[in-house]
Design a protein around this motif. Sequence first.
Motif, PDB file in Angstrom:
ATOM      1  N   ILE A 293       0.923  -1.135   0.073  1.00 35.40           N
ATOM      2  CA  ILE A 293      -0.138   0.093   0.086  1.00 35.40           C
ATOM      3  C   ILE A 293       1.077   1.286  -0.182  1.00 35.40           C
ATOM      4  O   ILE A 293       1.676   1.443   0.959  1.00 35.40           O
ATOM      5  N   GLN A 294       0.831   2.132  -0.985  1.00 35.67           N
ATOM      6  CA  GLN A 294       1.616   3.252  -1.279  1.00 35.67           C
ATOM      7  C   GLN A 294       0.960   4.319  -0.302  1.00 35.67           C
ATOM      8  O   GLN A 294       0.042   4.247   0.371  1.00 35.67           O
ATOM      9  N   PRO A 295       2.086   5.321   0.194  1.00 39.86           N
ATOM     10  CA  PRO A 295       1.604   6.360   0.878  1.00 39.86           C
ATOM     11  C   PRO A 295       0.397   6.975   0.383  1.00 39.86           C
ATOM     12  O   PRO A 295       0.210   7.532  -0.680  1.00 39.86           O
ATOM     13  N   GLY A 296      -0.930   7.451   1.265  1.00 41.57           N
ATOM     14  CA  GLY A 296      -1.911   7.995   0.793  1.00 41.57           C
ATOM     15  C   GLY A 296      -2.974   7.120   0.243  1.00 41.57           C
ATOM     16  O   GLY A 296      -4.225   7.545  -0.057  1.00 41.57           O
ATOM     17  N   GLN A 297      -2.502   5.770   0.097  1.00 41.56           N
ATOM     18  CA  GLN A 297      -3.431   4.812  -0.639  1.00 41.56           C
ATOM     19  C   GLN A 297      -4.120   4.036   0.385  1.00 41.56           C
ATOM     20  O   GLN A 297      -3.690   3.804   1.525  1.00 41.56           O
ATOM     21  N   SER A 298      -4.986   3.158  -0.252  1.00 40.05           N
ATOM     22  CA  SER A 298      -5.717   2.198   0.761  1.00 40.05           C
ATOM     23  C   SER A 298      -5.950   0.968  -0.204  1.00 40.05           C
ATOM     24  O   SER A 298      -5.833   0.904  -1.369  1.00 40.05           O
ATOM     25  N   GLN A 299      -6.179  -0.287   0.558  1.00 32.62           N
ATOM     26  CA  GLN A 299      -6.355  -1.483   0.069  1.00 32.62           C
ATOM     27  C   GLN A 299      -7.861  -2.049   0.825  1.00 32.62           C
ATOM     28  O   GLN A 299      -7.972  -1.799   2.012  1.00 32.62           O
ATOM     29  N   GLN A 300      -8.610  -2.437  -0.059  1.00 31.72           N
ATOM     30  CA  GLN A 300      -9.885  -3.021   0.473  1.00 31.72           C
ATOM     31  C   GLN A 300      -9.913  -4.765   0.352  1.00 31.72           C
ATOM     32  O   GLN A 300      -9.449  -5.197  -0.609  1.00 31.72           O
ATOM     33  N   TYR A 301     -10.556  -5.085   1.345  1.00 38.79           N
ATOM     34  CA  TYR A 301     -10.729  -6.742   1.461  1.00 38.79           C
ATOM     35  C   TYR A 301     -12.126  -6.947   1.855  1.00 38.79           C
ATOM     36  O   TYR A 301     -12.831  -6.207   2.947  1.00 38.79           O
ATOM     37  N   THR A 302     -12.830  -7.847   1.131  1.00 35.35           N
ATOM     38  CA  THR A 302     -13.983  -8.186   1.405  1.00 35.35           C
ATOM     39  C   THR A 302     -14.263  -9.352   1.722  1.00 35.35           C
ATOM     40  O   THR A 302     -13.692 -10.392   1.285  1.00 35.35           O
ATOM     41  N   TYR A 303     -15.167  -9.781   2.691  1.00 39.50           N
ATOM     42  CA  TYR A 303     -15.587 -11.102   3.184  1.00 39.50           C
ATOM     43  C   TYR A 303     -17.006 -11.345   3.541  1.00 39.50           C
ATOM     44  O   TYR A 303     -17.814 -10.344   3.840  1.00 39.50           O
TER      45      TYR A 303
END
Length: 546
Positions: A293-303
């Motif tokens: 994850i780069q600075p200022g970015q996000s990663q989404q995980y779904t369950y």
Amino acid sequence: MDTQRMFLAIFLSLAILLGYQYFFVPTPPPVTESTVVSSPENGKSEEKPSAAAPPVAAASLLAAQPAGGAGRVGREIPVTTSLYSAVVTETGGMVKSFRLKNYREDLAKDSGDKEMLRPKEGDNLPLNFSWGIEPGSIPPVVYEAAPLQEGQDGGSVLTMRGKLPSGLEIVRTLRFVDQQYLLELTVDVVNNTATPLQGAPYLTLDNRPFVKESQMVFVGPALVYDGVLEEVKTSDLKKGSKSFTGKISWAAYEDNYFFCGIVPRTGEQHTAHFSLQDETRVTTVLAGASDVIQPGQSQQYTYSVYFGPKTMGALKEAGHELERSINFGWFDVMAKPTLYLLNFLHKYVGNYGVAIILVTVLIKLLFWPVSQKGMKSMKTMQKLQPKMAKLREKFKDDKQMQQQEMIKLYQTYKVNPVGGCLPMVIQIPVFFALYKVLLQTIELRHAPFFLWITDLAAPDRLSVGFDIPFLGGIPVLTLLMGATMFLQQKMTPATGDPTQQKVMMFMPVIFTFMFLNFASGLVLYWFVNNLLSIGQQYLVNRDEVA
């Protein structure tokens, strides 16, 4: 004086050394080795997930600092739908309680709603999420929950935000859908630091058995990976943890009636790791692939998360192959149609006991021609007993000639010596299929039949005002089943030598003891089947006399 100066010098030296270690030496990142084990069932390799290997700065950033909100006690947030009432705690965003409204703890009407979670003091709770470091390595995040929002589908949406002193932010969104046991969990991991962070997502389940008493079926973790259903025995986990890597459809903890499972919706490959914490507590860790994850970015995980009963309808509606958790083993091909038939008949008669009787009648009608032929064959064999005895006596010293003459006798009278056993052999798979259905079907749990039989999933016991040793009450239906079996045995033509006949007469006694602790629904099936067999044998005997 010199001694005092020496102790003072030692004390100051230790203080300086410890202070340097504490303030200037960074905490090393956690390191775990990747372990490959072999799955004995299908020969596939199973890889235990190694901890994510982020850059050194990122690992230190995550591991060296405590979770956000360390000084605040998380609130407990109640959530209610038409099917269940749950409690979500801000500490870790985990589920503390999950009660099913349509199911009771036990047969007593005042026993309360069925609780899916039975944590002891000090246990972890289900749905703990961590990123970049394995669960348990740091204290759980204490989230701040927004007010519960009403969802578009009539359910509720709960959003929780948690911040780590490192700058990492985690946003959890739980969607509770009305009229469904399936929850939707979305986790956004936001990198608010100036450094790229690398890590893998981990979601955990912690479960203890759903009931206190032992059961005669599988209880423990299970999963579907690479299209294969795997059930891991708790006894195997006592020897060591187990991991499975591949395309995981779901990972869960289950018994014959209830199911707690998580479904990964993000990513193709995952690892499910099962471990036993004490005699009964099982921890399931579902790990995804590593991301940067780069600075200022996000990663989404779904369950998707399923906490609920193992009914075919609810599991199929939830999707994701969850219905495969209803596993009848080798008899699945016959058991599944039997279950559908049982539920179909129940819609019309409204009583599962009556539905079992109807299923028994239908099965008996299906096998009626085969049974009829077998009974007639046994009747003929009974008539041939004197002739067979003479042949044995005549050729007692020549076994080969005796065998040849016996075959000629069978051919003359057109009888098959194993014809009488054939109907029983054919019906054995059907019996075991129905046995699995009646043992594992949640529809029979607490389902009444009539009079003293108030739970078709439990052994039948008629209370007499005091406890009978080892039984509690009188197993009336089981005794009736044994009596009908004895009567059927008396009516069946006697074949074989006298020793075999005496052994067969003990079969009703043996079966009666075997069935004492079987589900009353299964005993009901066997009892009705015996009655139908007695009626059929009576017709065969009458026709022979006529």
